[in-house]
Write a protein that holds these residues in place. Structure first.
Motif, PDB file in Angstrom:
ATOM      1  N   GLU A 156       1.283  -1.158  -0.256  1.00 46.94           N
ATOM      2  CA  GLU A 156       0.265   0.220   0.163  1.00 46.94           C
ATOM      3  C   GLU A 156       1.029   1.085  -0.121  1.00 46.94           C
ATOM      4  OE1 GLU A 156      -4.569   1.247   1.735  1.00 46.94           O
ATOM      5  OE2 GLU A 156      -2.866  -0.062   3.247  1.00 46.94           O
ATOM      6  N   ALA A 157       1.660   1.317   0.955  1.00 42.77           N
ATOM      7  CA  ALA A 157       2.950   2.507   0.803  1.00 42.77           C
ATOM      8  C   ALA A 157       3.597   2.458  -0.190  1.00 42.77           C
ATOM      9  CB  ALA A 157       3.738   1.773   2.227  1.00 42.77           C
ATOM     10  N   ASP A 158       3.933   1.737  -1.241  1.00 44.34           N
ATOM     11  CA  ASP A 158       4.654   1.052  -2.613  1.00 44.34           C
ATOM     12  C   ASP A 158       4.029   1.720  -3.648  1.00 44.34           C
ATOM     13  OD1 ASP A 158       6.679   1.002  -1.649  1.00 44.34           O
ATOM     14  OD2 ASP A 158       6.427  -1.528  -2.104  1.00 44.34           O
ATOM     15  N   VAL A 159       2.384   1.583  -3.627  1.00 41.24           N
ATOM     16  CA  VAL A 159       1.751   2.157  -4.806  1.00 41.24           C
ATOM     17  C   VAL A 159       1.285   3.250  -4.022  1.00 41.24           C
ATOM     18  CG1 VAL A 159      -0.728   1.824  -4.900  1.00 41.24           C
ATOM     19  CG2 VAL A 159       0.109  -0.299  -5.136  1.00 41.24           C
ATOM     20  N   ARG A 160       1.611   3.994  -2.874  1.00 43.12           N
ATOM     21  CA  ARG A 160       0.580   4.968  -2.783  1.00 43.12           C
ATOM     22  C   ARG A 160       2.161   6.760  -2.870  1.00 43.12           C
ATOM     23  NH1 ARG A 160      -0.944   3.973   2.372  1.00 43.12           N
ATOM     24  NH2 ARG A 160       0.916   4.182   2.925  1.00 43.12           N
ATOM     25  N   GLU A 161       3.612   5.900  -3.140  1.00 42.29           N
ATOM     26  CA  GLU A 161       4.234   6.752  -3.999  1.00 42.29           C
ATOM     27  C   GLU A 161       3.966   6.852  -4.687  1.00 42.29           C
ATOM     28  OE1 GLU A 161       7.372   8.939  -3.362  1.00 42.29           O
ATOM     29  OE2 GLU A 161       6.309   8.165  -1.810  1.00 42.29           O
ATOM     30  N   TRP A 162       4.099   5.376  -5.720  1.00 48.17           N
ATOM     31  CA  TRP A 162       3.907   5.358  -7.921  1.00 48.17           C
ATOM     32  C   TRP A 162       3.285   5.891  -7.250  1.00 48.17           C
ATOM     33  CZ3 TRP A 162       0.141   2.989 -10.074  1.00 48.17           C
ATOM     34  CH2 TRP A 162       0.125   2.775 -11.975  1.00 48.17           C
ATOM     35  N   GLU A 163       1.534   6.437  -7.038  1.00 49.35           N
ATOM     36  CA  GLU A 163       0.352   7.427  -7.346  1.00 49.35           C
ATOM     37  C   GLU A 163       1.383   8.213  -7.185  1.00 49.35           C
ATOM     38  OE1 GLU A 163      -3.533   4.719  -7.103  1.00 49.35           O
ATOM     39  OE2 GLU A 163      -2.762   5.417  -5.379  1.00 49.35           O
ATOM     40  N   LYS A 164       1.979   9.038  -6.091  1.00 51.69           N
ATOM     41  CA  LYS A 164       2.600  10.204  -5.872  1.00 51.69           C
ATOM     42  C   LYS A 164       3.452  10.478  -7.278  1.00 51.69           C
ATOM     43  CE  LYS A 164       2.720  10.704  -2.156  1.00 51.69           C
ATOM     44  NZ  LYS A 164       3.711  11.511  -0.459  1.00 51.69           N
ATOM     45  N   LYS A 165       3.744  10.194  -7.586  1.00 50.48           N
ATOM     46  CA  LYS A 165       4.986  10.143  -8.009  1.00 50.48           C
ATOM     47  C   LYS A 165       4.043  10.271 -10.062  1.00 50.48           C
ATOM     48  CE  LYS A 165       9.071   8.188  -6.675  1.00 50.48           C
ATOM     49  NZ  LYS A 165      10.551   6.856  -6.843  1.00 50.48           N
ATOM     50  N   GLY A 166       3.438   9.275  -9.936  1.00 49.29           N
ATOM     51  CA  GLY A 166       2.966   9.777 -10.983  1.00 49.29           C
ATOM     52  C   GLY A 166       1.921  11.131 -11.525  1.00 49.29           C
ATOM     53  N   ALA A 167       0.943  11.236 -10.151  1.00 47.51           N
ATOM     54  CA  ALA A 167      -0.190  12.487 -10.231  1.00 47.51           C
ATOM     55  C   ALA A 167       0.862  13.383 -10.398  1.00 47.51           C
ATOM     56  CB  ALA A 167      -0.602  12.139  -9.108  1.00 47.51           C
ATOM     57  N   LYS A 168       2.080  13.729 -10.236  1.00 48.83           N
ATOM     58  CA  LYS A 168       2.948  15.122 -10.273  1.00 48.83           C
ATOM     59  C   LYS A 168       3.468  14.949 -11.562  1.00 48.83           C
ATOM     60  CE  LYS A 168       5.283  15.249  -5.581  1.00 48.83           C
ATOM     61  NZ  LYS A 168       6.452  15.684  -5.446  1.00 48.83           N
ATOM     62  N   ALA A 169       3.815  13.913 -12.557  1.00 50.20           N
ATOM     63  CA  ALA A 169       4.017  13.825 -13.350  1.00 50.20           C
ATOM     64  C   ALA A 169       3.082  14.128 -14.576  1.00 50.20           C
ATOM     65  CB  ALA A 169       4.807  12.398 -14.438  1.00 50.20           C
ATOM     66  N   SER A 170       1.846  13.490 -14.162  1.00 49.38           N
ATOM     67  CA  SER A 170       0.905  14.490 -15.278  1.00 49.38           C
ATOM     68  C   SER A 170       0.951  15.688 -14.632  1.00 49.38           C
ATOM     69  CB  SER A 170       0.043  13.256 -14.485  1.00 49.38           C
ATOM     70  OG  SER A 170       0.030  11.751 -14.885  1.00 49.38           O
ATOM     71  N   GLU A 171       0.440  16.571 -13.444  1.00 47.58           N
ATOM     72  CA  GLU A 171       0.548  17.698 -13.603  1.00 47.58           C
ATOM     73  C   GLU A 171       1.651  18.687 -14.663  1.00 47.58           C
ATOM     74  OE1 GLU A 171       0.000  20.524 -10.103  1.00 47.58           O
ATOM     75  OE2 GLU A 171       0.050  18.438  -9.492  1.00 47.58           O
ATOM     76  N   ALA A 172       2.602  18.369 -14.307  1.00 46.49           N
ATOM     77  CA  ALA A 172       3.988  18.826 -15.109  1.00 46.49           C
ATOM     78  C   ALA A 172       3.888  18.701 -16.979  1.00 46.49           C
ATOM     79  CB  ALA A 172       5.434  17.879 -14.597  1.00 46.49           C
ATOM     80  N   GLN A 173       2.995  17.586 -17.073  1.00 42.05           N
ATOM     81  CA  GLN A 173       2.362  17.075 -18.132  1.00 42.05           C
ATOM     82  C   GLN A 173       1.522  18.063 -18.856  1.00 42.05           C
ATOM     83  OE1 GLN A 173       1.710  13.309 -19.357  1.00 42.05           O
ATOM     84  NE2 GLN A 173       1.988  13.338 -21.588  1.00 42.05           N
TER      85      GLN A 173
END
Length: 296
Positions: A156-173
């Motif tokens: 759950e912690a790994d998925v949460r961190e992965w989602e956070k990174k994905g969200a940051k990347a999506s926001e930057a894009q």
């Protein structure tokens, strides 16, 4: 608790006068309960006299008239499943033991499996969940539940961190794409001083990002429309100094019905949506008419 269960300590009882029990701080009793002149003390551990009655020297003693096991080993595996406060300074635990603990482990394994599947749908490369054996000995089942719980916590912690990174990347894009679109619109509409345009393949989030990037480049009103996943998104931005002439929320309220929808917001910034993608050009034409008429 489980250590005491494995000790297989004897459970014994003794009936004594309540007046004597009240003097003993080591004998538990429930405040609010009414006791008769004679009370039954249930003892765990300790010694018994020649009659088999408790000597009242056990590590657990309380007033109780209910049934009890003959020794702690009869309790079987023990697991606390819930803990909560019930009054100031008083907490309550709920637990299962024996066959109930075994059933709880099976039910918990099912809940863990569902949680794992939900996490795996989010991130497909998560580590497999340790296998749960329903035919194992009860304590082994409970140990496996703990192992799986720790594993799920890490996933759950790994998925949460992965989602956070994905969200940051999506926001930057998103910001990068919005800035590019805003620059193009600012260039093509510079002479007009306002923008009424369609943004291809745009949802409400992208339109807002484009509008935010565009309002520092265009001093007049901005009206954008886009379509994504069969839905129309509308955005109106009106500089504060022009709000005496017309407002963004009123502009949206007039135009959104054209695309079969509605919307609202603030005088400076408002959004709308609709379902009729084929009417986007008509909506833009009406926005152009209203803005032009107001600026005359």
């Amino acid at each position: 608790m489980n250590e005491k269960v494995r000790e297989n300590a004897r459970v014994s009882t003794k009936t004594i006068p309540y007046s004597e029990a009240k003097k003993r701080s080591d004998i538990q009793q429930f405040f609010g309960d009414k006791y008769s002149e004679s009370v039954r003390v249930v003892q765990i551990g300790g010694t018994v006299d020649v009659k088999g009655e408790a000597e009242l020297d056990g590590y657990s003693m309380e007033l109780c008239g209910g049934t009890h096991v003959r020794s702690t080993n009869e309790i079987g595996a023990f697991r606390i499943v819930r803990e909560e406060a019930i009054a100031a300074g008083i907490r309550r635990i709920e637990a299962v033991a024996g066959d109930a603990a075994r059933q709880w482990a099976k039910d918990e394994a099912e809940r863990q499996q569902k949680k794992f599947e939900m996490l795996a749908r989010k991130k497909s490369d998560v580590a497999a969940l340790p296998v749960f054996e329903e035919r194992a000995e009860t304590r082994a089942m409970l140990d496996k539940i703990d192992l799986r719980a720790a594993h799920l916590e890490k996933i759950e912690a790994d998925v949460r961190e992965w989602e956070k990174k994905g969200a940051k990347a999506s926001e930057a894009q998103l910001k990068s794409r919005a800035a590019e679109i805003a620059n193009e619109l600012a260039t093509t509409h510079a002479a007009k001083g306002n923008v009424v345009a369609e943004v291809k393949d745009a949802d409400a989030k992208l339109l807002q990002a484009v509008g935010d990037a565009l309002k520092s480049k265009i001093k007049g009103p901005i009206f954008l429309a886009g379509a994504a996943n069969g839905r129309v998104a509308l955005l109106a931005i009106v500089p504060k100094e022009l709000s005496s002439k017309f407002q963004a929320n009123k502009l949206i309220q007039e135009i959104a019905p054209i695309v079969g929808g509605k919307g609202g917001g603030r005088p400076e910034n408002a959004q709308g949506s609709g379902s009729d993608v084929g009417k986007i050009e008509m909506a833009l034409a009406e926005a152009e008419r209203l803005i032009t008429a107001t600026q005359l």
